[in-house]
Design a protein around this motif. Structure first.
Motif, mmCIF file in Angstrom:
data_model
loop_
_atom_site.group_PDB
_atom_site.id
_atom_site.type_symbol
_atom_site.label_atom_id
_atom_site.label_comp_id
_atom_site.label_asym_id
_atom_site.label_seq_id
_atom_site.Cartn_x
_atom_site.Cartn_y
_atom_site.Cartn_z
ATOM 1 N N ILE A 21 56.469 26.056 -5.349
ATOM 2 C CA ILE A 21 55.750 27.321 -4.851
ATOM 3 C C ILE A 21 54.961 27.951 -5.995
ATOM 4 C CG2 ILE A 21 56.222 29.514 -4.070
ATOM 5 C CD1 ILE A 21 58.632 28.319 -2.615
ATOM 6 N N PHE A 22 55.438 27.816 -7.243
ATOM 7 C CA PHE A 22 54.922 28.459 -8.190
ATOM 8 C C PHE A 22 53.601 27.600 -8.714
ATOM 9 C CE2 PHE A 22 58.983 29.717 -10.659
ATOM 10 C CZ PHE A 22 59.368 30.773 -9.688
ATOM 11 N N ASP A 23 53.433 26.445 -8.454
ATOM 12 C CA ASP A 23 52.281 25.633 -8.556
ATOM 13 C C ASP A 23 51.242 25.919 -7.748
ATOM 14 O OD1 ASP A 23 53.413 24.073 -10.759
ATOM 15 O OD2 ASP A 23 53.876 22.270 -9.648
ATOM 16 N N GLU A 24 51.528 26.143 -6.456
ATOM 17 C CA GLU A 24 50.599 26.441 -5.238
ATOM 18 C C GLU A 24 50.118 27.825 -5.648
ATOM 19 O OE1 GLU A 24 52.222 24.234 -1.273
ATOM 20 O OE2 GLU A 24 52.213 26.346 -1.497
ATOM 21 N N VAL A 25 50.978 28.636 -5.950
ATOM 22 C CA VAL A 25 50.202 30.106 -6.333
ATOM 23 C C VAL A 25 49.323 30.145 -7.563
ATOM 24 C CG1 VAL A 25 50.749 32.479 -6.489
ATOM 25 C CG2 VAL A 25 52.310 31.125 -5.014
ATOM 26 N N ALA A 26 49.797 29.228 -8.336
ATOM 27 C CA ALA A 26 49.081 29.414 -9.724
ATOM 28 C C ALA A 26 48.059 28.649 -9.312
ATOM 29 C CB ALA A 26 49.840 28.529 -10.545
ATOM 30 N N GLU A 27 47.568 27.480 -8.610
ATOM 31 C CA GLU A 27 46.280 27.066 -8.118
ATOM 32 C C GLU A 27 45.555 28.246 -7.204
ATOM 33 O OE1 GLU A 27 44.153 23.380 -5.793
ATOM 34 O OE2 GLU A 27 46.510 23.695 -5.704
ATOM 35 N N LEU A 28 46.170 29.015 -6.590
ATOM 36 C CA LEU A 28 45.613 29.813 -5.805
ATOM 37 C C LEU A 28 44.844 31.227 -6.827
ATOM 38 C CD1 LEU A 28 45.336 30.816 -2.684
ATOM 39 C CD2 LEU A 28 47.183 32.258 -3.139
ATOM 40 N N ALA A 29 45.739 31.438 -7.867
ATOM 41 C CA ALA A 29 45.481 32.577 -8.615
ATOM 42 C C ALA A 29 44.164 31.955 -9.614
ATOM 43 C CB ALA A 29 46.493 32.689 -9.642
ATOM 44 N N ARG A 30 44.136 30.548 -10.054
ATOM 45 C CA ARG A 30 43.117 30.007 -10.665
ATOM 46 C C ARG A 30 41.786 29.992 -9.885
ATOM 47 N NH1 ARG A 30 47.279 26.368 -12.412
ATOM 48 N NH2 ARG A 30 46.457 24.791 -10.489
ATOM 49 N N LEU A 31 41.969 29.746 -8.447
ATOM 50 C CA LEU A 31 40.607 29.643 -7.690
ATOM 51 C C LEU A 31 40.059 30.892 -7.701
ATOM 52 C CD1 LEU A 31 38.673 28.204 -5.712
ATOM 53 C CD2 LEU A 31 40.408 28.533 -3.862
ATOM 54 N N ALA A 32 41.115 32.075 -7.381
ATOM 55 C CA ALA A 32 40.643 33.502 -7.337
ATOM 56 C C ALA A 32 39.754 33.769 -8.635
ATOM 57 C CB ALA A 32 41.676 34.361 -7.084
ATOM 58 N N ASP A 33 40.270 33.458 -9.577
ATOM 59 C CA ASP A 33 39.641 33.899 -10.995
ATOM 60 C C ASP A 33 38.476 33.142 -11.163
ATOM 61 O OD1 ASP A 33 39.526 34.576 -13.735
ATOM 62 O OD2 ASP A 33 39.930 32.329 -14.318
ATOM 63 N N ARG A 34 38.363 31.881 -10.681
ATOM 64 C CA ARG A 34 36.699 31.332 -10.536
ATOM 65 C C ARG A 34 35.745 31.842 -9.753
ATOM 66 N NH1 ARG A 34 40.186 26.717 -10.611
ATOM 67 N NH2 ARG A 34 39.465 25.974 -8.598
ATOM 68 N N LEU A 35 36.293 32.404 -8.582
ATOM 69 C CA LEU A 35 35.427 33.030 -7.503
ATOM 70 C C LEU A 35 35.034 34.346 -7.791
ATOM 71 C CD1 LEU A 35 36.897 31.110 -4.418
ATOM 72 C CD2 LEU A 35 34.940 30.416 -5.660
ATOM 73 N N GLY A 36 35.747 35.106 -8.744
ATOM 74 C CA GLY A 36 35.507 36.337 -8.961
ATOM 75 C C GLY A 36 36.085 37.559 -8.670
ATOM 76 N N ALA A 37 37.509 37.137 -8.125
ATOM 77 C CA ALA A 37 38.396 38.054 -7.746
ATOM 78 C C ALA A 37 38.772 38.977 -8.924
ATOM 79 C CB ALA A 37 39.709 37.788 -7.149
ATOM 80 N N ARG A 38 39.125 40.416 -8.682
ATOM 81 C CA ARG A 38 39.435 41.186 -9.705
ATOM 82 C C ARG A 38 40.847 41.031 -10.523
ATOM 83 N NH1 ARG A 38 37.477 43.314 -14.392
ATOM 84 N NH2 ARG A 38 37.914 45.537 -14.448
ATOM 85 N N PHE A 39 41.598 41.030 -9.296
ATOM 86 C CA PHE A 39 43.248 41.197 -9.645
ATOM 87 C C PHE A 39 43.845 40.060 -8.896
ATOM 88 C CE2 PHE A 39 41.412 45.448 -9.289
ATOM 89 C CZ PHE A 39 41.910 46.207 -10.344
ATOM 90 N N ALA A 40 45.102 39.614 -9.521
ATOM 91 C CA ALA A 40 45.957 38.719 -8.686
ATOM 92 C C ALA A 40 47.420 39.468 -9.296
ATOM 93 C CB ALA A 40 46.003 37.464 -9.243
ATOM 94 N N TRP A 41 48.151 39.907 -8.078
ATOM 95 C CA TRP A 41 49.444 40.584 -8.318
ATOM 96 C C TRP A 41 50.542 39.645 -7.813
ATOM 97 C CZ3 TRP A 41 45.542 44.471 -6.414
ATOM 98 C CH2 TRP A 41 45.242 45.401 -7.548
#
Length: 338
Positions: A21-41
């Protein structure tokens, strides 16, 4: 301008390894970062409450700081009534220094009764809970600034001192309070924190809380929360999201958020109503729904939850890509037209 943030509760079955689960959410956060999302909580849960696998969201946010470039990482939320506020203040200050100020920490007063019992906390008396929460926030601000003049100890006998490390002066301006009542909105406003909402609340409640926040002196950002699935078009989106919608609807009925005698709707669109408040559709539909919510109760951050039981990891990643690449430009264009 509406910016995009994502929140994840790191949910999963008890028999699924937390590392997966940690690995999946980490990948999600990395993608959000690359695509320009402002926050990950990331959210705090103990003993698998709400199916959560993460009791220490601050550690997870810090772990991801080295894997991302610009996204602000934080907690939504740290349950302050389960912790001593000085300990929280010191840990957050260390994280802020280590990340060079790339943080956005959210604090809340509540947790489930089961989690509260684990820590010997009694959160049943609402006035006491809010008073304790207010004092905890004051202790945190004092520890960061060194100014203890606003703290009148009732729950926490913390001697005035200068805590180390000293975080950046703007750290309080980057912190948030989770608001689910007018009382907590006033606390957020009076103490000058940003304010974030739950997806369980209606636009009318958002308006009430925003008014209370501003009346109490709040001048910060407001984040509205909604579960979101973005498909290539409306029909495909509902076909893919229907298992997740039914899983969440049944969970809410089991938890009492939906009356036990309520028959399950056959139309998947009806599953999206209150209190689930799930936004499903193609990019234009999701953008329109977010703009409608903004028109009813203005906000600065669309804080979305994209990962749900019933969606595969790849489906979640695809939804996030469409959100950032297709929905976000429509939000900006729509606001310019308003």
């Amino acid at each position: 301008m509406i910016t995009i943030g994502i929140t994840d509760h790191l949910e999963g079955p008890t028999d699924r390894p937390s590392a997966a689960i940690f690995d999946e959410v980490a990948e999600l956060a990395r993608l959000a970062d690359r695509l320009g999302a402002r926050f990950a909580w990331f959210t705090e849960h103990h003993a698998h409450a709400h199916a959560g696998h993460l009791p220490t969201p601050l550690l997870f946010a810090l772990h991801l700081a080295g894997q991302t470039r610009s996204i602000r990482l934080g907690t939504a939320i740290i349950c302050l009534n389960l912790h001593h506020p000085l300990d929280v203040a010191e840990q957050v200050a260390v994280a802020d220094v280590l990340t060079g100020g790339r943080t956005a920490f959210g604090f809340g007063s509540g947790s489930t009764p089961e989690e509260s019992r684990l820590f010997g906390a009694d959160l049943t008396d609402d006035p006491t809970r809010q008073a304790r929460f207010t004092e905890a926030l004051q202790v945190i601000r004092a520890a960061w600034s060194g100014d203890w003049s606003e703290v009148s100890p009732r729950f926490f006998a913390v001697p005035p001192h200068r805590a180390l490390p000293v975080p950046a002066a703007d750290l309080p301006d980057r912190c948030w309070v989770a608001v689910n009542s007018e009382g907590s909105a006033r606390i957020a406003g009076r103490l000058r924190f940003n304010m974030m909402f739950s997806h369980l609340r209606t636009p009318e409640q958002y308006r009430q809380y925003s008014a209370a926040y501003r009346e109490a002196g709040g001048v910060g950002l407001i984040a509205a929360n909604r579960p979101v699935y973005v498909g290539p078009d409306d029909r495909t989106a509902f076909n893919i999201a229907e298992p997740a919608l039914r899983t969440l609807w049944r969970r809410f009925r089991h938890e009492g958020k939906i009356p036990a005698d309520t028959p399950e709707p056959t139309d998947p669109a009806e599953l999206c109503g209150h209190p689930i408040n799930f936004l499903v559709g193609g990019p234009e539909t999701v953008a329109r729904r977010l703009l409608e919510l903004h028109a009813q109760s203005p906000f600065d951050v669309a804080n979305v939850e994209v990962r749900w039981a019933g969606l595969s990891h790849e489906q979640t990643l695809d939804s996030l890509r469409r959100l950032m690449e297709d929905v976000a430009p429509l939000l900006e264009h729509g606001l310019r037209l308003c």
